[in-house]
Design a protein around this motif. Structure first.
Motif, PDB file in Angstrom:
ATOM      1  N   UNK A  10       0.788  -1.240   0.000  1.00 11.98           N
ATOM      2  CA  UNK A  10       0.000   0.000   0.000  1.00 11.98           C
ATOM      3  C   UNK A  10       0.820   1.289   0.000  1.00 11.98           C
ATOM      4  N   UNK A  11       2.106   1.220   0.333  1.00 14.01           N
ATOM      5  CA  UNK A  11       2.932   2.432   0.329  1.00 14.01           C
ATOM      6  C   UNK A  11       3.586   2.674  -1.030  1.00 14.01           C
ATOM      7  N   UNK A  12       3.333   1.787  -1.984  1.00 19.05           N
ATOM      8  CA  UNK A  12       3.900   1.911  -3.328  1.00 19.05           C
ATOM      9  C   UNK A  12       2.799   2.365  -4.282  1.00 19.05           C
ATOM     10  N   UNK A  13       3.101   3.420  -5.056  1.00 16.65           N
ATOM     11  CA  UNK A  13       2.147   3.901  -6.062  1.00 16.65           C
ATOM     12  C   UNK A  13       2.521   3.364  -7.428  1.00 16.65           C
ATOM     13  N   UNK A  14       1.512   3.051  -8.204  1.00 15.76           N
ATOM     14  CA  UNK A  14       1.686   2.631  -9.585  1.00 15.76           C
ATOM     15  C   UNK A  14       0.790   3.525 -10.439  1.00 15.76           C
ATOM     16  N   UNK A  15       0.969   3.487 -11.756  1.00 16.00           N
ATOM     17  CA  UNK A  15       0.137   4.315 -12.622  1.00 16.00           C
ATOM     18  C   UNK A  15      -0.575   3.460 -13.666  1.00 16.00           C
ATOM     19  N   UNK A  16      -1.688   3.988 -14.116  1.00 15.28           N
ATOM     20  CA  UNK A  16      -2.488   3.375 -15.170  1.00 15.28           C
ATOM     21  C   UNK A  16      -2.942   4.508 -16.080  1.00 15.28           C
ATOM     22  N   UNK A  17      -2.790   4.339 -17.392  1.00 10.79           N
ATOM     23  CA  UNK A  17      -3.219   5.350 -18.356  1.00 10.79           C
ATOM     24  C   UNK A  17      -4.534   4.903 -18.995  1.00 10.79           C
ATOM     25  N   UNK A  18      -5.505   5.786 -19.000  1.00 15.38           N
ATOM     26  CA  UNK A  18      -6.824   5.534 -19.583  1.00 15.38           C
ATOM     27  C   UNK A  18      -7.087   6.624 -20.615  1.00 15.38           C
ATOM     28  N   UNK A  19      -7.682   6.259 -21.750  1.00 18.21           N
ATOM     29  CA  UNK A  19      -8.102   7.277 -22.708  1.00 18.21           C
ATOM     30  C   UNK A  19      -9.383   6.848 -23.397  1.00 18.21           C
ATOM     31  N   UNK A  20     -10.209   7.830 -23.694  1.00 14.58           N
ATOM     32  CA  UNK A  20     -11.470   7.586 -24.380  1.00 14.58           C
ATOM     33  C   UNK A  20     -11.983   8.933 -24.883  1.00 14.58           C
ATOM     34  N   UNK A  21     -12.940   8.896 -25.769  1.00 15.23           N
ATOM     35  CA  UNK A  21     -13.596  10.122 -26.197  1.00 15.23           C
ATOM     36  C   UNK A  21     -14.663  10.454 -25.168  1.00 15.23           C
ATOM     37  N   UNK A  22     -14.679  11.711 -24.719  1.00 13.80           N
ATOM     38  CA  UNK A  22     -15.553  12.115 -23.630  1.00 13.80           C
ATOM     39  C   UNK A  22     -16.028  13.542 -23.864  1.00 13.80           C
ATOM     40  N   UNK A  23     -17.045  13.931 -23.119  1.00 17.74           N
ATOM     41  CA  UNK A  23     -17.620  15.273 -23.231  1.00 17.74           C
ATOM     42  C   UNK A  23     -17.163  16.151 -22.075  1.00 17.74           C
ATOM     43  N   UNK A  24     -16.534  17.282 -22.399  1.00 20.42           N
ATOM     44  CA  UNK A  24     -16.161  18.261 -21.373  1.00 20.42           C
ATOM     45  C   UNK A  24     -17.347  19.200 -21.169  1.00 20.42           C
ATOM     46  N   UNK A  25     -17.558  19.782 -20.039  1.00 21.41           N
ATOM     47  CA  UNK A  25     -16.699  19.747 -18.863  1.00 21.41           C
ATOM     48  C   UNK A  25     -17.067  18.667 -17.850  1.00 21.41           C
ATOM     49  N   UNK A  26     -18.121  17.898 -18.112  1.00 14.53           N
ATOM     50  CA  UNK A  26     -18.590  16.932 -17.113  1.00 14.53           C
ATOM     51  C   UNK A  26     -17.838  15.603 -17.134  1.00 14.53           C
ATOM     52  N   UNK A  27     -17.284  15.218 -18.257  1.00 18.07           N
ATOM     53  CA  UNK A  27     -16.510  13.974 -18.413  1.00 18.07           C
ATOM     54  C   UNK A  27     -17.238  12.746 -17.850  1.00 18.07           C
ATOM     55  N   UNK A  28     -18.430  12.427 -18.380  1.00 20.02           N
ATOM     56  CA  UNK A  28     -19.190  11.296 -17.830  1.00 20.02           C
ATOM     57  C   UNK A  28     -18.485   9.952 -17.978  1.00 20.02           C
ATOM     58  N   UNK A  29     -17.763   9.719 -19.079  1.00 17.92           N
ATOM     59  CA  UNK A  29     -17.082   8.431 -19.247  1.00 17.92           C
ATOM     60  C   UNK A  29     -15.929   8.282 -18.270  1.00 17.92           C
ATOM     61  N   UNK A  30     -15.174   9.350 -18.058  1.00 13.24           N
ATOM     62  CA  UNK A  30     -14.068   9.301 -17.103  1.00 13.24           C
ATOM     63  C   UNK A  30     -14.588   9.017 -15.699  1.00 13.24           C
ATOM     64  N   UNK A  31     -15.623   9.728 -15.271  1.00 12.21           N
ATOM     65  CA  UNK A  31     -16.142   9.508 -13.922  1.00 12.21           C
ATOM     66  C   UNK A  31     -16.804   8.143 -13.777  1.00 12.21           C
ATOM     67  N   UNK A  32     -17.391   7.636 -14.863  1.00 16.38           N
ATOM     68  CA  UNK A  32     -17.941   6.276 -14.816  1.00 16.38           C
ATOM     69  C   UNK A  32     -16.809   5.263 -14.621  1.00 16.38           C
ATOM     70  N   UNK A  33     -15.666   5.489 -15.302  1.00 20.08           N
ATOM     71  CA  UNK A  33     -14.533   4.588 -15.128  1.00 20.08           C
ATOM     72  C   UNK A  33     -13.958   4.691 -13.725  1.00 20.08           C
ATOM     73  N   UNK A  34     -13.869   5.898 -13.183  1.00 20.47           N
ATOM     74  CA  UNK A  34     -13.376   6.064 -11.804  1.00 20.47           C
ATOM     75  C   UNK A  34     -14.303   5.351 -10.821  1.00 20.47           C
ATOM     76  N   UNK A  35     -15.588   5.449 -11.043  1.00 18.26           N
ATOM     77  CA  UNK A  35     -16.559   4.734 -10.192  1.00 18.26           C
ATOM     78  C   UNK A  35     -16.357   3.223 -10.310  1.00 18.26           C
ATOM     79  N   UNK A  36     -16.189   2.721 -11.541  1.00 14.53           N
ATOM     80  CA  UNK A  36     -15.916   1.305 -11.762  1.00 14.53           C
ATOM     81  C   UNK A  36     -14.654   0.881 -11.003  1.00 14.53           C
ATOM     82  N   UNK A  37     -13.607   1.705 -11.101  1.00 17.11           N
ATOM     83  CA  UNK A  37     -12.348   1.393 -10.415  1.00 17.11           C
ATOM     84  C   UNK A  37     -12.586   1.224  -8.913  1.00 17.11           C
ATOM     85  N   UNK A  38     -13.309   2.163  -8.331  1.00 18.86           N
ATOM     86  CA  UNK A  38     -13.570   2.113  -6.896  1.00 18.86           C
ATOM     87  C   UNK A  38     -14.341   0.878  -6.464  1.00 18.86           C
ATOM     88  N   UNK A  39     -15.196   0.369  -7.347  1.00 20.56           N
ATOM     89  CA  UNK A  39     -16.026  -0.790  -7.007  1.00 20.56           C
ATOM     90  C   UNK A  39     -15.355  -2.125  -7.337  1.00 20.56           C
TER      91      UNK A  39
END
Length: 88
Positions: free
Chosen positions: A27-56
Motif C-alpha cells: 500500500x505504500x507503493x504507487x503505480x500508474x495506469x493510463x486511460x483514454x477515451x472520447x468524452x464530453x467536457x466539462x462533465x466527463x461522464x465516461x471518465x467519472x464512470x470509469x473512476x466509479x468502476x475502479x472504486x467498485x
C-alpha cells in the motif's frame, strides 16, 4: 456509439487520464495506469464512470487522477473537401 469522426462532430474530445493507485500488496507503493477515451467536457461522464468502476471493482485504491482533454474538431470547423492532386 459510432466512429471517432462522428463522436468528434458531436462535441466529444479525447480525454487522457493518468491514474495513480496504491498497490494492493504494497500500500505504500504507487503505480500508474493510463486511460483514454472520447468524452464530453466539462462533465466527463465516461471518465467519472470509469473512476466509479475502479472504486467498485479494482483492489488498488486510487491515490489521485490527472487528466487532460482535447477537443479535436467542432461542427463549425469540419469541411468536406473533395479534390485530387496529380504529381508527375
Amino acid at each position: 456509439m459510432g466512429n471517432e469522426t462522428e463522436l468528434m462532430l458531436k462535441g466529444y474530445g479525447l480525454t487522457v487520464a493518468e491514474m495513480f493507485y496504491h498497490m494492493p500488496d504494497h500500500p505504500h507503493v504507487l503505480n500508474t495506469f493510463i486511460w483514454q477515451d472520447y468524452d464530453l467536457a466539462p462533465d466527463h461522464p465516461r471518465l467519472f464512470k470509469f473512476i466509479e468502476f475502479w472504486g467498485e471493482e479494482i483492489e488498488g485504491p486510487l491515490h489521485s487522477v490527472r487528466f487532460s482533454h482535447r477537443k479535436m474538431i467542432s461542427p463549425g470547423e469540419w469541411r468536406n473537401v473533395v479534390g485530387e492532386f496529380k504529381l508527375h
